[in-house]
Design a protein around this motif. Structure first.
Motif, PDB file in Angstrom:
ATOM      1  N   LEU A 253      20.792  29.697   6.662  1.00 46.64           N
ATOM      2  CA  LEU A 253      21.799  28.634   6.720  1.00 46.64           C
ATOM      3  C   LEU A 253      23.115  29.141   7.313  1.00 46.64           C
ATOM      4  O   LEU A 253      23.766  28.429   8.074  1.00 46.64           O
ATOM      5  CB  LEU A 253      22.023  28.066   5.317  1.00 46.64           C
ATOM      6  N   THR A 254      23.494  30.360   6.985  1.00 45.65           N
ATOM      7  CA  THR A 254      24.753  30.905   7.501  1.00 45.65           C
ATOM      8  C   THR A 254      24.685  31.216   8.992  1.00 45.65           C
ATOM      9  O   THR A 254      25.720  31.331   9.642  1.00 45.65           O
ATOM     10  CB  THR A 254      25.170  32.188   6.757  1.00 45.65           C
ATOM     11  N   ARG A 255      23.490  31.317   9.526  1.00 45.44           N
ATOM     12  CA  ARG A 255      23.314  31.711  10.922  1.00 45.44           C
ATOM     13  C   ARG A 255      22.871  30.582  11.840  1.00 45.44           C
ATOM     14  O   ARG A 255      22.763  30.763  13.049  1.00 45.44           O
ATOM     15  CB  ARG A 255      22.282  32.831  11.007  1.00 45.44           C
ATOM     16  N   CYS A 256      22.573  29.408  11.277  1.00 44.65           N
ATOM     17  CA  CYS A 256      21.978  28.344  12.086  1.00 44.65           C
ATOM     18  C   CYS A 256      22.735  27.028  11.899  1.00 44.65           C
ATOM     19  O   CYS A 256      22.615  26.380  10.854  1.00 44.65           O
ATOM     20  CB  CYS A 256      20.503  28.176  11.717  1.00 44.65           C
ATOM     21  N   ASP A 257      23.482  26.642  12.911  1.00 42.73           N
ATOM     22  CA  ASP A 257      24.256  25.398  12.844  1.00 42.73           C
ATOM     23  C   ASP A 257      23.353  24.171  12.737  1.00 42.73           C
ATOM     24  O   ASP A 257      23.699  23.195  12.061  1.00 42.73           O
ATOM     25  CB  ASP A 257      25.161  25.261  14.069  1.00 42.73           C
ATOM     26  N   ASP A 258      22.198  24.204  13.416  1.00 45.19           N
ATOM     27  CA  ASP A 258      21.280  23.058  13.362  1.00 45.19           C
ATOM     28  C   ASP A 258      20.767  22.830  11.944  1.00 45.19           C
ATOM     29  O   ASP A 258      20.700  21.688  11.477  1.00 45.19           O
ATOM     30  CB  ASP A 258      20.098  23.261  14.312  1.00 45.19           C
ATOM     31  N   CYS A 259      20.415  23.895  11.241  1.00 45.11           N
ATOM     32  CA  CYS A 259      19.915  23.748   9.876  1.00 45.11           C
ATOM     33  C   CYS A 259      21.041  23.366   8.917  1.00 45.11           C
ATOM     34  O   CYS A 259      20.807  22.649   7.944  1.00 45.11           O
ATOM     35  CB  CYS A 259      19.202  25.018   9.423  1.00 45.11           C
ATOM     36  N   GLU A 260      22.249  23.812   9.206  1.00 47.77           N
ATOM     37  CA  GLU A 260      23.392  23.385   8.404  1.00 47.77           C
ATOM     38  C   GLU A 260      23.572  21.873   8.535  1.00 47.77           C
ATOM     39  O   GLU A 260      23.783  21.170   7.546  1.00 47.77           O
ATOM     40  CB  GLU A 260      24.660  24.109   8.850  1.00 47.77           C
ATOM     41  N   SER A 261      23.439  21.358   9.747  1.00 46.48           N
ATOM     42  CA  SER A 261      23.527  19.912   9.967  1.00 46.48           C
ATOM     43  C   SER A 261      22.388  19.183   9.269  1.00 46.48           C
ATOM     44  O   SER A 261      22.588  18.115   8.676  1.00 46.48           O
ATOM     45  CB  SER A 261      23.483  19.598  11.468  1.00 46.48           C
ATOM     46  N   CYS A 262      21.203  19.753   9.334  1.00 43.98           N
ATOM     47  CA  CYS A 262      20.030  19.161   8.675  1.00 43.98           C
ATOM     48  C   CYS A 262      20.271  19.040   7.174  1.00 43.98           C
ATOM     49  O   CYS A 262      20.030  17.990   6.584  1.00 43.98           O
ATOM     50  CB  CYS A 262      18.797  20.011   8.961  1.00 43.98           C
TER      51      CYS A 262
END
Length: 81
Positions: free
Chosen positions: A30-39
């Motif tokens: 989560l800390t490394r992936c903006d797409d998954c943070e948005s998800c």
């Protein structure tokens, strides 16, 4: 952890049912992936919005008897292989 694994585990995370090692991998991704943070944010927003709807405003799911029977037959055939 990759994005596909992350998406599969979002509801487990939100339910607080994730084991500690998996949660660490989940949060690291989560800390490394903006797409998954948005998800994850979209899941939280959806839950918040649906939680605000009165239960009676949601239509009761229903299928015509013939459709239900056809689906059951299809699932039985899949189980049999």
């Amino acid at each position: 952890m990759n994005c596909d694994e992350f998406v599969e585990l979002v509801t487990v995370f939100l339910d607080g049912a994730m084991d500690e090692p998996t949660e660490l991998r989940f949060l690291t991704h989560l800390t490394r992936c903006d797409d998954c943070e948005s998800c994850l944010d979209q899941f939280k927003q959806t839950i918040a919005i649906l939680g605000e709807l009165p239960a009676r405003s949601l239509p009761a799911p229903s299928l015509p008897g013939e459709t239900r029977d056809r689906l059951r037959g299809a699932f039985r055939a899949l189980r049999r292989g």
